[in-house]
Design a protein around this motif. Structure first.
Motif, PDB file in Angstrom:
ATOM      1  N   ALA A  98       0.831  -1.205   0.000  1.00  0.00           N
ATOM      2  CA  ALA A  98       0.000   0.000   0.000  1.00  0.00           C
ATOM      3  C   ALA A  98       0.868   1.259   0.000  1.00  0.00           C
ATOM      4  CB  ALA A  98      -0.932  -0.007   1.206  1.00  0.00           C
ATOM      5  N   ALA A  99       1.957   1.250   0.770  1.00  0.00           N
ATOM      6  CA  ALA A  99       2.851   2.414   0.790  1.00  0.00           C
ATOM      7  C   ALA A  99       3.534   2.597  -0.559  1.00  0.00           C
ATOM      8  CB  ALA A  99       3.892   2.254   1.894  1.00  0.00           C
ATOM      9  N   ALA A 100       3.987   1.488  -1.159  1.00  0.00           N
ATOM     10  CA  ALA A 100       4.669   1.571  -2.455  1.00  0.00           C
ATOM     11  C   ALA A 100       3.740   2.109  -3.537  1.00  0.00           C
ATOM     12  CB  ALA A 100       5.199   0.194  -2.851  1.00  0.00           C
ATOM     13  N   ALA A 125     -10.838   6.370  -3.508  1.00  0.00           N
ATOM     14  CA  ALA A 125     -11.597   6.456  -2.257  1.00  0.00           C
ATOM     15  C   ALA A 125     -12.785   5.508  -2.220  1.00  0.00           C
ATOM     16  CB  ALA A 125     -12.082   7.889  -2.042  1.00  0.00           C
ATOM     17  N   LEU A 126     -13.108   4.864  -3.343  1.00  0.00           N
ATOM     18  CA  LEU A 126     -14.314   4.040  -3.422  1.00  0.00           C
ATOM     19  C   LEU A 126     -14.359   2.908  -2.389  1.00  0.00           C
ATOM     20  CD1 LEU A 126     -16.914   3.861  -5.038  1.00  0.00           C
ATOM     21  CD2 LEU A 126     -15.770   2.273  -6.610  1.00  0.00           C
ATOM     22  N   ALA A 163      -6.929  -0.887   2.151  1.00  0.00           N
ATOM     23  CA  ALA A 163      -6.026   0.008   2.880  1.00  0.00           C
ATOM     24  C   ALA A 163      -5.513   1.152   2.033  1.00  0.00           C
ATOM     25  CB  ALA A 163      -4.832  -0.795   3.418  1.00  0.00           C
ATOM     26  N   LEU A 164      -5.580   1.009   0.705  1.00  0.00           N
ATOM     27  CA  LEU A 164      -4.987   2.020  -0.172  1.00  0.00           C
ATOM     28  C   LEU A 164      -5.567   3.425   0.033  1.00  0.00           C
ATOM     29  CD1 LEU A 164      -2.805   2.190  -2.289  1.00  0.00           C
ATOM     30  CD2 LEU A 164      -4.540   1.818  -4.057  1.00  0.00           C
ATOM     31  N   PRO A 165      -6.900   3.602   0.194  1.00  0.00           N
ATOM     32  CA  PRO A 165      -7.400   4.969   0.417  1.00  0.00           C
ATOM     33  C   PRO A 165      -6.769   5.643   1.631  1.00  0.00           C
ATOM     34  CG  PRO A 165      -9.214   3.482  -0.066  1.00  0.00           C
ATOM     35  CD  PRO A 165      -7.997   2.628   0.109  1.00  0.00           C
ATOM     36  N   VAL A 168      -3.099   6.553   0.675  1.00  0.00           N
ATOM     37  CA  VAL A 168      -3.029   7.663  -0.288  1.00  0.00           C
ATOM     38  C   VAL A 168      -3.415   8.981   0.380  1.00  0.00           C
ATOM     39  CG1 VAL A 168      -4.039   8.607  -2.389  1.00  0.00           C
ATOM     40  CG2 VAL A 168      -3.410   6.197  -2.294  1.00  0.00           C
ATOM     41  N   LYS A 169      -4.465   8.979   1.187  1.00  0.00           N
ATOM     42  CA  LYS A 169      -4.912  10.212   1.835  1.00  0.00           C
ATOM     43  C   LYS A 169      -3.843  10.780   2.760  1.00  0.00           C
ATOM     44  CE  LYS A 169      -9.931  10.059   1.700  1.00  0.00           C
ATOM     45  NZ  LYS A 169     -10.035  11.474   1.309  1.00  0.00           N
ATOM     46  N   ASN A 170      -3.157   9.922   3.518  1.00  0.00           N
ATOM     47  CA  ASN A 170      -2.125  10.416   4.425  1.00  0.00           C
ATOM     48  C   ASN A 170      -0.902  10.910   3.663  1.00  0.00           C
ATOM     49  OD1 ASN A 170      -2.781   9.956   7.462  1.00  0.00           O
ATOM     50  ND2 ASN A 170      -3.640   8.184   6.406  1.00  0.00           N
TER      51      ASN A 170
END
Length: 283
Positions: A98-100, A125-126, A163-165, A168-170
């Motif tokens: 997710a971080a990558a 964000a979906l 976890a990706l949203p 990405v948001k952070n």
């Protein structure tokens, strides 16, 4: 009704709680903490029933949980230690992937304008608003279509989607506070774009990256709904293992295990605050 008719509102200063807002805040806090408090109280019950409040208290379910962890029942399909190991493995892989994916995505969304940018932001964000049951069924159908068995990787893929949203948001919150002048200064000093990224941008994004990674780990470690559709006997995570214990016999030891999970979550949140504070944290 105006503020003149409400003396406590007229006396309140900016940033100061009135008695009404204090009471509302206390009610919300109690409601939020009630499930955890109930779980902790039940974990110290000394009876074989799940009556609340317990008629007596003791540590028998913690001793039973420790015995289950150290000497799993041979009749169990999977031990608690194996389920915990699977959860940690999936959560760690989810955090890294997710971080990558989040770092370049956040950078591109912040620095570049391209056709369909708003649509891409909505798609990322979906998963935060998509019904998890339908997401689990959809992923199950997709993975079953593949000619190869993905095993634990299908859990990792599903958890990365969830976890990706947060990651990405952070990351986006961090890079939004980094003006392009920092990179321009690096270019003027002779740095190439890649060097400017690693020496200037990524260090400044550190709070958001760390917050996103920890949120990704927490989301994956606690995820149940989507995992329930995708696990098998060799890839059972800890939440699914706990659920299996309650379905078969309403085993009270699950409250002891749940307290253990909550302690891990509190530890991660404490670590998040120590590492980044409030900088770059976005939900």
């Amino acid at each position: 009704m105006t503020s003149l008719a409400i003396p406590f509102l007229r006396r309140a200063l900016p940033g100061q709680l009135t008695w009404l807002t204090g009471v509302l805040a206390a009610v919300v806090l109690i409601l939020a903490a009630m499930p955890i408090i109930t779980m902790i109280i039940m974990s110290f019950g000394a009876s074989d029933t799940l009556a609340f409040p317990p008629p007596s208290y003791g540590l028998q379910w913690y001793r039973a949980a420790w015995h289950t962890f150290m000497s799993p029942d041979a009749s169990d399909v999977l031990s608690m230690g194996q389920a915990l190991g699977t959860s940690l493995m999936v959560a760690f892989a989810t955090m890294l992937i997710a971080a990558a994916a989040a770092i370049p995505a956040a950078y591109a969304l912040n620095r570049f304008n391209f056709p369909g940018k708003a649509v891409v932001e909505q798609f990322i964000a979906l998963p935060m608003v998509y019904p998890l049951v339908m997401l689990g069924i959809s992923l199950l159908l997709v993975f079953n279509y593949f000619p190869v068995e993905l095993g634990i990787f299908r859990l990792v893929i599903a958890h990365v989607i969830l976890a990706l949203p947060f990651a990405v948001k952070n990351c986006a919150a961090s890079i939004a506070g980094i003006g392009p002048e920092f990179e321009e200064a690096a270019y003027l000093m002779g740095a190439r774009p890649l060097r400017a990224m690693f020496d200037v941008v990524l260090p400044l994004m550190r709070p958001g990256i760390l917050a996103g990674m920890l949120f990704a780990f927490i989301v994956s470690f606690n995820e149940f709904t989507v995992t329930f559709f995708l696990y098998d006997v060799d890839t059972m995570t800890l939440p699914v293992w706990l659920y299996s214990r309650t379905v078969s016999s309403l085993d009270p030891t699950v409250f002891s295990f749940a307290v253990f999970i909550v302690l891990i979550d509190f530890g991660l949140i404490w670590l998040l605050e120590k590492l980044v504070g409030d900088d770059g944290v976005a939900l």
